[in-house]
Scaffold this motif. Sequence first.
Motif: not given
Lengths: 237, 412
Positions: B54, B136, B139-141, B145, B153, B155-156, B192-193, B204
């Motif tokens: 990931s 990967l 991880r995109i919650s 995707k 994208i 980060p959480e 993303i988690e 990303y």
Amino acid sequence: MALVKAEKIVKVYKIGEVLINSINGVSFEIEEASFVSFVGPSGSGKTTLLNLIGCLDSPTEGNLFVAGEDVNELDRRQRALFRGKNIGFIFQDFNLIPVLTVYENVEYPLIMVKNVSTKEREERTMKLLDAVGMLEQKDKYPDQISGGQKQRVAVARALVTNPKLVLADEPTANLDHKTAYTVIELMKRMKAEFNTTFIFSTHDPKIVEAAEVIYTLEDGEIVDRHVKGVNSNGKSL
Amino acid sequence: MANLFKIAIRNLARYRRRTILTSSLIAIGVIFVLLFVGVSGSFKNMMIGQMTDSMLGHIQVHRKGYMASIDNLPLTMNMKPQAVKKLEKVFQDIPDVESYSPRIKFGGMLSTFTETTNIRLNGVYPEKEMKTLPLLASRISNGGKEIRKGEIIIPELLSRGMKINVGDIVVVIATNKDGSVNGKQLKVSGIIESVTGPGGRDGYVHIEDAMEILRMEEMEISEIAVRLRDFGKLHSVYNTLNTLLSGELNKQGKPAFEVHTWESLSPFYNIARSIDFMTIFIKAMLTAIVLISVMNVMIMAVYERIREIGTIAAIGTMPGKILSMFVTEGVLLGIIGAIAGNIIGTGLVYLLKVVKITFNFGRQSGLVLSPYVTLYDIVMISLIVTIVAVIGSLQPAFKASRMEPIKALRHV
């Protein structure tokens, strides 16, 4: 040539700081196919002498020849090989292996000592069991048979490798008189059938009567040699 | 040999209670080792899988010297297109390489127009990145995707802290390698988690957006993540890559590239090593259990059967055979324990798998443990038990084989 020839053999044990002379300069000769008894009171040296002849122990002094071999010259491993090849043992307490059946006990020396083929093993084991009258009990374990039967099995085990010599230390000591007599008769019969020399120790006078040659021991010395007859080769004893 | 086994089995059956107790003790040891190996192995592999699949990839290739200053994400240490082409050719020639993903890594500022914070970003080819990092997408919650042009994208942690939602517009501002600043508006397409480890909190963007933000005239790549077809060939591919790239020199005549496996990229490797060390420790405990158990039983067996030993020695059994008899007995004891332990242990590991135990690690929660034991584990543990059983029974067996028959026969 004598099967057993002892020349002035001495055996001294050391117990703590004390030296005990168990055998004091004993000399004798035992011919092939004879039935010999060593008699004497406890502590006279009977068992020690049998242990020396059986290569279980070595003399402190003197020469001992068994089946033409100077057994003093043999190391531990060679003695084991020599015993396996030439000597059968019958013990006072029978000493059967408890986890093996009657058949397997008799068969044991052919597997573990002599490495005989399966077919020959089976033939010899069955023959010996038949000879000692234990064929019907062959699948029983030692704890399922009587003392007399155990000693019959022990006789069969001692003979199964066709040894030149069978040593029996007090073979009847743990048997009642009738059974003891039967075992002695069995040994005599086996001696006649297989031409094997039997040497046993006892202090039972009635059992002694069966022997052809009787050596009386006292304090580690032979005090008497009594010959009752001739051996099966017709040679004078 | 068959007769040795027959006698050994019967002797073990003769002391049934003692045999059951000892083999149970060995079996319990084997069960614990299997459980530990199964659970810790599963945990380790899961964590390695999470990291490699990931974010890191199995192997990464950088320009020589990049790793030393990776915390700064230096744009001046990026690889030129010619160098990247050479690398791509090398990857294509290695059959064990499944995929690779070139990345432009850079640091910048993320602004929601009301708030601004710093962010680390990966400019990637979406398809190549998803193929190289198959986990990967998982991880995109929130949101899509995919990583499309004009989208980001994030980060959480940033999403939560700055209350950024999917669909919001943000601005990414970055300094290029010449020192000038540029910015670009991007639409948040996903959250993303975070995962533990380097790059676990990166955002990303599409690689072309990264080039635009950094005003790159030609694509300069920070790193190439490589995925292998068989993770087990990690070190062999690493060695192959190192060999193939060792001839590529820079202007100073020094190696142009540096190759790293995930092990040197993630601090989790040390945890993985600790797990391996603990496994050795647990196996050492099993060794001690088997050694003491077998030795104890065989010492007792020899002591109890001195007259029997005297008898078989007297009738001409060679010392080597007496030794073999007792060693066989000890080994059988170990084998019985190993078989029972392996059956029960494997069953318990399977049960744990069915029960689905969950655990948290770092910022990741609800990870489902999937313990397993391999045939290799079972064979290795059985081998350890058997070898230790041989060692454990050697001393008593040797003693039995060296016994003087006359003394043994006199024993009461």
